[in-house]
Write an enzyme that holds these catalytic residues in place. Sequence first.
Site, short mmCIF file in Angstrom:
data_model
loop_
_atom_site.label_atom_id
_atom_site.label_comp_id
_atom_site.label_asym_id
_atom_site.label_seq_id
_atom_site.Cartn_x
_atom_site.Cartn_y
_atom_site.Cartn_z
N HIS A 19 -17.38 30.37 -23.60
CA HIS A 19 -16.66 31.42 -22.86
C HIS A 19 -17.67 32.30 -22.13
O HIS A 19 -18.85 32.30 -22.43
CB HIS A 19 -15.82 32.27 -23.81
CG HIS A 19 -16.65 33.14 -24.69
ND1 HIS A 19 -17.31 32.67 -25.82
CD2 HIS A 19 -16.97 34.46 -24.61
CE1 HIS A 19 -17.98 33.65 -26.38
NE2 HIS A 19 -17.80 34.76 -25.67
N HIS A 75 -22.94 34.78 -18.32
CA HIS A 75 -23.61 33.56 -18.75
C HIS A 75 -22.78 32.92 -19.86
O HIS A 75 -21.88 33.55 -20.41
CB HIS A 75 -25.02 33.87 -19.25
CG HIS A 75 -25.02 34.92 -20.33
ND1 HIS A 75 -25.17 36.26 -20.05
CD2 HIS A 75 -24.82 34.83 -21.66
CE1 HIS A 75 -25.07 36.95 -21.18
NE2 HIS A 75 -24.86 36.10 -22.17
#
Length: 196
Positions: free
Chosen positions: A125, A42
């Site tokens: 990220h 995620h």
Amino acid sequence: MRLFVAVNPPTAAIQELVDTAAPLKDLPGADRLRWSEVAGWHLTLAFLGEVPVVNVPDLEALLAVAAQEHGAHRLRLAGGGTFGDRVLWAGVAGEVWALRGLAEAVRQALPLVGIESDQHGFHPHLTLARAGSSHGQRRAERRAAVGELQAMAAALEGFRGAEWEAGELHLMSSEPGFGPARYRSVASWPLARWEA
């Protein structure tokens, strides 16, 4: 509840990254890393830590407002990098400015419901792997570990996944147990759609 706020890439985008990252596990040093479970991939916007259950309704109301005030946007998973000798990550490209704006709005609003978010700067990220503790490692071992992670990040340099729409904001829970943490979406809200 141990909570965080995230945008979750779609299954197709995750599969592209799975296919691209698979050969990394054959590179030197890969066997010393703790690889993240694909089901937990995620884009974290804000880590909240332990939140009392009584605060969750107010938190959900705050996140609903943030979602209404920020539009859906186009992203892609692309490239990679490291945080020192500790983390290997896949990057994000596309309308990253919109993702940053959403993250900033969430983080700034959290104190209104008595929650302090982590204070690290937002760097979009997706964490692929983490190294073990560097305590007790000799300098040469740490240098080798950094080199190995950098080689893995370099192998991701040319990766550009297909574009996808970030259209939902998720309140996620982290449920630690034996083995890696399990993540589940507690609630989600569609991001705004404005007429062109």
